[in-house]
Design an enzyme around this catalytic site. Sequence first.
Site, PDB file in Angstrom:
ATOM      1  N   HIS A 110       0.856  -1.339  -0.034  1.00 21.54           N
ATOM      2  CA  HIS A 110       0.114   0.079  -0.177  1.00 21.54           C
ATOM      3  C   HIS A 110       0.881   1.295  -0.032  1.00 21.54           C
ATOM      4  CE1 HIS A 110      -3.721   2.092   0.413  1.00 21.54           C
ATOM      5  NE2 HIS A 110      -3.160   2.833   0.826  1.00 21.54           N
ATOM      6  N   ALA A 111       0.567   2.079  -0.876  1.00 21.83           N
ATOM      7  CA  ALA A 111       1.345   3.278  -1.290  1.00 21.83           C
ATOM      8  C   ALA A 111       1.504   4.286   0.081  1.00 21.83           C
ATOM      9  CB  ALA A 111       1.137   4.027  -2.331  1.00 21.83           C
ATOM     10  N   HIS A 140      -0.059  11.726  -5.652  1.00 20.82           N
ATOM     11  CA  HIS A 140      -0.628  11.712  -4.482  1.00 20.82           C
ATOM     12  C   HIS A 140       0.668  11.798  -3.363  1.00 20.82           C
ATOM     13  CE1 HIS A 140      -3.584  10.795  -1.344  1.00 20.82           C
ATOM     14  NE2 HIS A 140      -2.584  10.192  -0.776  1.00 20.82           N
ATOM     15  N   GLU A 141       1.602  10.555  -3.542  1.00 18.52           N
ATOM     16  CA  GLU A 141       2.454  10.393  -2.649  1.00 18.52           C
ATOM     17  C   GLU A 141       3.366  11.744  -2.594  1.00 18.52           C
ATOM     18  OE1 GLU A 141       2.157   8.250  -0.651  1.00 18.52           O
ATOM     19  OE2 GLU A 141       0.417   7.355  -1.426  1.00 18.52           O
ATOM     20  N   HIS A 144       2.334  14.321  -0.363  1.00 18.23           N
ATOM     21  CA  HIS A 144       2.932  14.215   1.099  1.00 18.23           C
ATOM     22  C   HIS A 144       4.183  14.698   1.044  1.00 18.23           C
ATOM     23  CE1 HIS A 144      -0.620  12.103   2.211  1.00 18.23           C
ATOM     24  NE2 HIS A 144      -0.731  11.010   1.373  1.00 18.23           N
ATOM     25  N   GLU A 168      -3.990  14.767   2.188  1.00 17.46           N
ATOM     26  CA  GLU A 168      -4.404  13.735   1.309  1.00 17.46           C
ATOM     27  C   GLU A 168      -4.790  14.655   0.117  1.00 17.46           C
ATOM     28  OE1 GLU A 168      -3.652  10.921   1.789  1.00 17.46           O
ATOM     29  OE2 GLU A 168      -3.286  10.765   3.665  1.00 17.46           O
ATOM     30  N   HIS A 270      -6.387   0.245   5.545  1.00 16.06           N
ATOM     31  CA  HIS A 270      -6.714   1.095   6.421  1.00 16.06           C
ATOM     32  C   HIS A 270      -7.485   0.575   7.699  1.00 16.06           C
ATOM     33  CE1 HIS A 270      -5.950   2.990   2.661  1.00 16.06           C
ATOM     34  NE2 HIS A 270      -5.585   4.354   3.451  1.00 16.06           N
ATOM     35  N   TYR A 280      -9.958  11.311   3.758  1.00 19.84           N
ATOM     36  CA  TYR A 280     -10.022  10.964   2.348  1.00 19.84           C
ATOM     37  C   TYR A 280     -11.238  11.804   1.660  1.00 19.84           C
ATOM     38  CZ  TYR A 280      -5.973   8.051   2.955  1.00 19.84           C
ATOM     39  OH  TYR A 280      -4.974   7.201   3.404  1.00 19.84           O
TER      40      TYR A 280
HETATM   41  O1  X8Z Z   1      -4.188   5.272   0.846  1.00 20.05           O
HETATM   42  C1  X8Z Z   1      -4.374   5.937  -0.089  1.00 20.05           C
HETATM   43  C2  X8Z Z   1      -3.127   6.691  -0.455  1.00 20.05           C
HETATM   44  C3  X8Z Z   1      -1.817   6.538   0.607  1.00 20.05           C
HETATM   45  S1  X8Z Z   1      -2.055   7.576   1.737  1.00 20.05           S
HETATM   46  C4  X8Z Z   1      -2.670   5.560  -1.725  1.00 20.05           C
HETATM   47  N1  X8Z Z   1      -5.363   6.434  -0.650  1.00 20.05           N
HETATM   48  C5  X8Z Z   1      -6.921   6.024  -0.265  1.00 20.05           C
HETATM   49  C6  X8Z Z   1      -6.825   4.441  -0.723  1.00 20.05           C
HETATM   50  O2  X8Z Z   1      -6.132   4.045  -1.446  1.00 20.05           O
HETATM   51  O3  X8Z Z   1      -7.886   4.004  -0.062  1.00 20.05           O
HETATM   52  C7  X8Z Z   1      -5.472   7.464  -1.646  1.00 20.05           C
HETATM   53  C8  X8Z Z   1      -6.887   7.439  -2.122  1.00 20.05           C
HETATM   54  C9  X8Z Z   1      -7.676   6.987  -0.992  1.00 20.05           C
HETATM   55 ZN    ZN Z   2      -2.004   9.610   0.984  1.00 17.11          ZN
END
Ligand code: X8Z
Ligand code: ZN
Length: 356
Positions: A110-111, A140-141, A144, A168, A270, A280
């Site tokens: 997960h990024a 997105h990254e 951050h 975010e 998450h 988000y």
């Molecule tokens: O979890 C993330 C990022 C890392 S902060 C990749 N996002 C959420 C997800 O993937 O569920 C970005 C958009 C929503």
């Molecule tokens: Zn993020």
Amino acid sequence: DQHRPRLALAALSRRYGEAVQAPRGPLRADLLGNMWAQQWDSIYDLVAPQDVGDIGHDLGELLRAANYDPARIVETAEGFFTSLGFAPLPQTFWKRSMLTRPRDRDVVCHASAWDLDNRDDLRIKMCMRVSATDFVTVHHELGHSFYQRAYSRQPYLYLGSANDGFHEAIGDMVALSVTPDYLVHVGLLDAGQIPDASRDIGLLLRQALEKVPGMAWTVLVDKWRWGVFDGSIPPEAYNRAWHDLRLVYMGVVPPVARGEEDFDPGAKYHIPASTPYARYFLARMLQFQFYQRACEIAGWKGPLHRCSFYGNRDVGARLEAMLAMGRSRPWPDALEAFTGTREMSARAVLDYFAPL
Ligand code: X8Z
Ligand code: ZN
């Protein structure tokens, strides 16, 4: 409009048969092209009405055709930030980041973005593929990363974003500037391939499929979690409550019967990682609010979705000023510093999608 939601249903029914997708709904979550059905852009070709034509610019295809590799995608995203006046990423970023899945060990894919020393040891970690989705994720990254660096001189307690939605929203706001004009600028598209305005509906539909289902999804994840925490969702109803929320907020159902011996929320990173998710939801609004303001600073006059603030130092300086505040002030102060308003609002989302 009664007709619109049925477009997706009808298209999916036609494609997979009525036994798979009931024509009257609800939508089957596994047909939408994302494991959590949190973005639906990969069914674009199925649901796009004939009359918008085919914009033919799946970004993933363009990247692969131009032989982009993961590092090149990161360089391109970095190039957007430096065009605004941000300093380039440090050499160590390139040495220490993990951009692709290692072959020799198991990792969390997960990024994420990390600032290891609050000086300049910035890194990202992801398992990138050359695709449109990951192109956005890289922006997105890096949002951050540049935020972390901008506030790194704040005292310890102020190291963070104004509220967690701000963190975010920054990279996503930049990715909204990835317009056909911008793609021409970086050489991914020939000037002759720029779709004319009549094709904008296709472009907006693609964006809507990517962003709008996420508005419902980003609400329900923490609705479920907070229900677990306050006891209104008891352990014997964990999975049922999850799917009830999925149906109410997103209109989707699982492909097979699920029970309490299953724990589907656990499949979303998450949840086991205890990463808050309402951030988000805030970012869905904030990214459009920031983007609209950036376009205003850049003097953009046309329809919002055609704006790219690439290369605008004025936008960069004002953005950096907000980022540098970290969490030293209540978030409305930070919002005001960049946008001139103290209220979060979904107005910019509506403005952006108005033609659609
Ligand atoms: O979890 C993330 C990022 C890392 S902060 C990749 N996002 C959420 C997800 O993937 O569920 C970005 C958009 C929503
Ligand atoms: Zn993020």
